[in-house]
Write a protein that holds these residues in place. Structure first.
Motif, mmCIF file in Angstrom:
data_model
loop_
_atom_site.group_PDB
_atom_site.id
_atom_site.type_symbol
_atom_site.label_atom_id
_atom_site.label_comp_id
_atom_site.label_asym_id
_atom_site.label_seq_id
_atom_site.Cartn_x
_atom_site.Cartn_y
_atom_site.Cartn_z
ATOM 1 N N ALA A 130 27.520 4.581 -3.545
ATOM 2 C CA ALA A 130 28.797 4.250 -2.896
ATOM 3 C C ALA A 130 29.910 5.203 -3.295
ATOM 4 C CB ALA A 130 29.193 2.817 -3.240
ATOM 5 N N ARG B 251 28.053 14.034 1.166
ATOM 6 C CA ARG B 251 26.883 13.677 1.994
ATOM 7 C C ARG B 251 26.594 14.772 3.023
ATOM 8 N NH1 ARG B 251 29.216 8.129 1.812
ATOM 9 N NH2 ARG B 251 27.918 6.946 0.343
ATOM 10 N N ARG C 291 19.788 4.810 1.901
ATOM 11 C CA ARG C 291 19.007 3.782 1.194
ATOM 12 C C ARG C 291 17.691 3.510 1.932
ATOM 13 N NH1 ARG C 291 24.214 1.830 -0.169
ATOM 14 N NH2 ARG C 291 24.433 0.729 1.824
ATOM 15 N N ASP C 292 17.773 3.430 3.268
ATOM 16 C CA ASP C 292 16.545 3.213 4.037
ATOM 17 C C ASP C 292 15.576 4.394 3.880
ATOM 18 O OD1 ASP C 292 17.556 0.821 4.941
ATOM 19 O OD2 ASP C 292 18.292 1.643 6.858
ATOM 20 N N ALA D 53 29.888 4.007 6.125
ATOM 21 C CA ALA D 53 28.918 3.083 5.537
ATOM 22 C C ALA D 53 27.526 3.294 6.117
ATOM 23 C CB ALA D 53 29.375 1.642 5.780
ATOM 24 N N GLY D 54 27.466 3.708 7.383
ATOM 25 C CA GLY D 54 26.165 3.939 8.020
ATOM 26 C C GLY D 54 25.381 5.034 7.324
ATOM 27 N N ALA E 186 25.491 5.794 4.077
ATOM 28 C CA ALA E 186 24.930 5.246 2.840
ATOM 29 C C ALA E 186 23.733 4.352 3.137
ATOM 30 C CB ALA E 186 25.997 4.476 2.082
ATOM 31 N N ASP E 187 23.817 3.556 4.185
ATOM 32 C CA ASP E 187 22.710 2.683 4.568
ATOM 33 C C ASP E 187 21.479 3.507 4.966
ATOM 34 O OD1 ASP E 187 24.268 0.472 4.105
ATOM 35 O OD2 ASP E 187 24.842 0.208 6.213
ATOM 36 N N ALA E 188 21.716 4.563 5.731
ATOM 37 C CA ALA E 188 20.612 5.429 6.155
ATOM 38 C C ALA E 188 19.939 6.072 4.942
ATOM 39 C CB ALA E 188 21.129 6.504 7.108
ATOM 40 N N ALA F 253 23.025 7.672 -1.216
ATOM 41 C CA ALA F 253 23.119 6.213 -1.089
ATOM 42 C C ALA F 253 24.155 5.617 -2.034
ATOM 43 C CB ALA F 253 21.751 5.588 -1.349
#
Length: 306
Positions: free
Chosen positions: A101, A108, A219-220, A212-213, A215-217, A99
């Motif tokens: 940045a 990843r 975090r979720d 970016a998707g 990193a968002d995934a 997550a």
């Protein structure tokens, strides 16, 4: 008249000596076996109570076997839960790193590979067996708790939703383990039913997608993994309380066995000191009776007329 009296004398003497010998043999047997009752008629009340104690002892033996099997299964399950919790913690560390940045897409992708390995290991634990070969998390199912699609790798729960209770004494029962749904299934942030394996697979796919998707995934996924971790630790707490209760019931069964043993000794046991004393007295009487019979039997008609 004399022959009839002599015959009656011999018959009475033989009966008396035979009775004394029988009673002496009975006492000797009591000393050897430690039991004072040879037949129910010796003491009907005590015999009835001893039969009840035998029944209690048989039931306790069954409860003990059930409890031992339950304890064995729960120890295997507890060990597996500990390993599962460790793996989820590691998955969370990886998700937290993904997550960030500053983490590159290449990193990843590497994280996704490790997550795949963790998921595979978790599935191995989910399909683990206890010492008797029964599925740890499959409930009453004979086979594996989870079926794995050979093409997609998707995991589907194949076990039963519940696990049969077992008797452990005094009318008490216990669930001897956990099902896969108890440990791995939960509701995600959107309110949908899911499980840990599906969430890890989804995260791995998102991380390989990069950008970016990814990193968002990641975090979720932190929230999801926290939920999964809480589910496992709750299972550990529940299992721990069951194991504590099992230990309490085990102590009660031990006390019950001691009570049965003591009561059996009181109701049907032969006191060694008392029985030995009675045997010595019986042998004295028997020897005296035999000596008297020999002396009287040697008397003839003339000696009786003197």
């Amino acid at each position: 008249m004399i022959s009839l009296s002599t015959g009656a004398f011999y018959e009475r003497s033989a009966t008396q000596i035979g009775s004394l010998r029988s009673r002496a043999e009975s006492l000797q047997k009591q000393i050897g076996t430690g039991e004072r009752l040879e037949r129910s008629s010796d003491d009907p009340v005590a015999a009835a109570r001893l039969r009840m104690l035998d029944r209690e002892e048989r039931i306790t033996a069954v409860d003990t076997r059930n409890a031992d099997q339950a304890e064995n299964n729960m120890r295997f399950t507890d060990e597996a839960l500990g390993q599962i919790a460790t793996m989820i913690s590691r998955a969370r560390e990886l998700a937290l790193h993904a997550a960030n940045a500053t983490t590159s897409d290449e990193q990843r992708a590497s994280i996704a590979t490790e997550l795949d390995g963790l998921r595979e290991s978790l599935l191995g634990l989910a399909n683990g067996r206890n010492a008797s070969g029964h599925s740890l998390f499959g409930g009453q199912a004979v086979g594996n708790a989870y079926d794995i699609d050979p093409v997609t790798g998707a995991a589907t729960y194949a076990g039963t939703p519940t696990l049969d209770l077992v008797e452990i004494g005094e009318g008490q029962t216990i669930q001897p383990g956990m099902t896969g749904q108890d440990v791995f299934a939960f509701t995600d942030a959107g309110g949908a039913s899911t499980d840990l394996f599906a969430q890890l697979a989804s995260l791995s796919t998102a991380l390989r997608g990069g950008g970016a998707g990814a990193a968002d995934a990641a975090r979720d996924a932190l929230t999801t993994l926290d939920t999964g971790f809480d589910k496992v630790t709750t299972a550990q707490t529940v299992l721990g309380s069951r194991m504590a209760w099992l230990e309490i019931m085990s102590e009660r069964r031990v006390d019950n066995v001691e009570r049965i043993t003591e009561e059996r000794s009181v109701m049907g046991g032969a006191d060694p000191a008392v029985t030995m004393t009675r045997l010595q007295e019986m042998m004295t009487v028997l020897e005296a009776s035999q000596a008297s019979f020999v002396r009287l039997a040697n008397l003839n008609l003339f000696s009786m007329l003197r």
